[in-house]
Design a protein around this motif. Structure first.
Motif, short mmCIF file in Angstrom:
data_model
loop_
_atom_site.label_atom_id
_atom_site.label_comp_id
_atom_site.label_asym_id
_atom_site.label_seq_id
_atom_site.Cartn_x
_atom_site.Cartn_y
_atom_site.Cartn_z
N ASN A 1 10.59 -2.58 -1.33
CA ASN A 1 9.76 -3.41 -0.45
C ASN A 1 8.53 -2.62 -0.01
O ASN A 1 8.64 -1.49 0.46
CB ASN A 1 10.56 -3.83 0.78
N ASP B 1 5.64 -8.39 -6.58
CA ASP B 1 4.77 -9.05 -7.56
C ASP B 1 4.50 -8.13 -8.76
O ASP B 1 4.44 -8.59 -9.90
CB ASP B 1 3.45 -9.45 -6.92
N VAL C 1 -4.75 -5.77 -2.76
CA VAL C 1 -3.40 -5.63 -2.19
C VAL C 1 -2.39 -6.31 -3.10
O VAL C 1 -2.51 -7.51 -3.41
CB VAL C 1 -3.33 -6.25 -0.77
N TYR C 2 -1.40 -5.54 -3.53
CA TYR C 2 -0.38 -6.03 -4.45
C TYR C 2 1.00 -5.77 -3.87
O TYR C 2 1.34 -4.63 -3.55
CB TYR C 2 -0.48 -5.29 -5.80
N SER C 3 1.79 -6.81 -3.74
CA SER C 3 3.14 -6.59 -3.26
C SER C 3 3.95 -5.91 -4.36
O SER C 3 3.74 -6.17 -5.56
CB SER C 3 3.81 -7.91 -2.84
N GLN D 1 3.82 -2.52 -0.38
CA GLN D 1 2.59 -2.98 -1.01
C GLN D 1 1.85 -1.81 -1.63
O GLN D 1 1.88 -0.69 -1.11
CB GLN D 1 1.65 -3.65 0.00
N HIS E 1 2.21 1.39 0.60
CA HIS E 1 2.53 1.15 2.00
C HIS E 1 3.94 0.58 2.08
O HIS E 1 4.17 -0.58 1.72
CB HIS E 1 1.52 0.18 2.63
N VAL F 1 -1.89 -0.68 -2.22
CA VAL F 1 -3.22 -1.01 -1.71
C VAL F 1 -4.26 -0.15 -2.43
O VAL F 1 -4.16 1.08 -2.45
CB VAL F 1 -3.31 -0.76 -0.19
#
Length: 226
Positions: free
Chosen positions: A209, A130, A125-127, A211, A171, A213
């Motif tokens: 905004n 980030d 999971v990567y924002s 993520q 997501h 996945v």
């Protein structure tokens, strides 16, 4: 004196050929390349640095390629991942001994040197924030080392082995899910091997905004600089 100069010039092609046919890399040369990242003082928490071996053309085999550090006091195998990357051993003793990094193939058939990429996460999971920061950190480092030119961050790319069934999705913060389409390509720009399964995430195509996945850990995450 003129005869001496002409004689030395005549030896250059033979010297170049000998280097091309060798199976070793000078440890001190590799050390000088790798230490740039270690000494880099700006933010780099999302980055990692490897010593990488990659073929110069498609006809050069990578299966079974092995890299070993040979010095007066030690012999250390340096495992290569699927992309030819190894964790580099920083050793004062090896540097002082003028150690060699040996390949079980002709070194001239491969390119080698420091290779910076984005760190993968075991939870998959990567924002989005980030990943944008990671791309900017890599771009800043390449500018510091004189390699980035006038490029900017366009996105990142996730790479998997050919035939891997991994899925990569975005997501959004509001709950919408978008699946990235897989395509065949190179794990990094400039690689001659282009048979990996890759997913491209372009920042401008999706909300800021959210993520990304992944269903499994990718071989690598590369920054897309354009």
């Amino acid at each position: 004196m003129l005869k001496l100069i002409l004689f030395c010039l005549a030896l250059l092609p033979a010297f170049a050929s000998a280097q091309e046919d060798s199976d070793w890399i000078e440890y001190r040369e590799a050390y000088r390349q790798m230490i740039w990242f270690e000494k880099y003082g700006k933010p780099k928490q999302f980055l990692q640095n490897h010593f990488r071996i990659r073929p110069r053309d498609k006809s050069v085999a990578t299966d079974g390629l092995r890299l070993t550090l040979h010095s007066k006091s030690t012999q250390l195998a340096l495992p290569l991942d699927a992309l030819g990357r190894a964790v580099f051993p920083f050793s004062k003793a090896a540097y002082d001994d003028n150690a060699e990094l040996t390949l079980n193939r002709k070194a001239g058939h491969y390119k080698y040197g420091a290779w910076v990429s984005i760190v993968t996460r075991p939870d998959g999971v990567y924002s989005a924030a980030d990943l944008r920061t990671a791309c900017e950190q890599l771009l800043a480092y390449l500018r510091y080392s004189g390699e980035a030119g006038g490029k900017s961050c366009a996105g990142v790319q996730f790479s998997y082995p050919k035939g891997d069934a991994a899925q990569v999705q975005f997501h959004a913060a509001g709950g919408a899910v978008s699946a990235f389409a897989a395509k065949e390509g190179a794990a990094f720009v400039g690689d001659v091997v282009a048979s990996f399964r890759v997913f491209v995430y372009r920042f401008a195509a999706l909300p800021e905004n959210g993520q990304v996945v992944t269903s499994s850990t990718p071989l690598a995450i590369a920054a897309l600089l354009e």
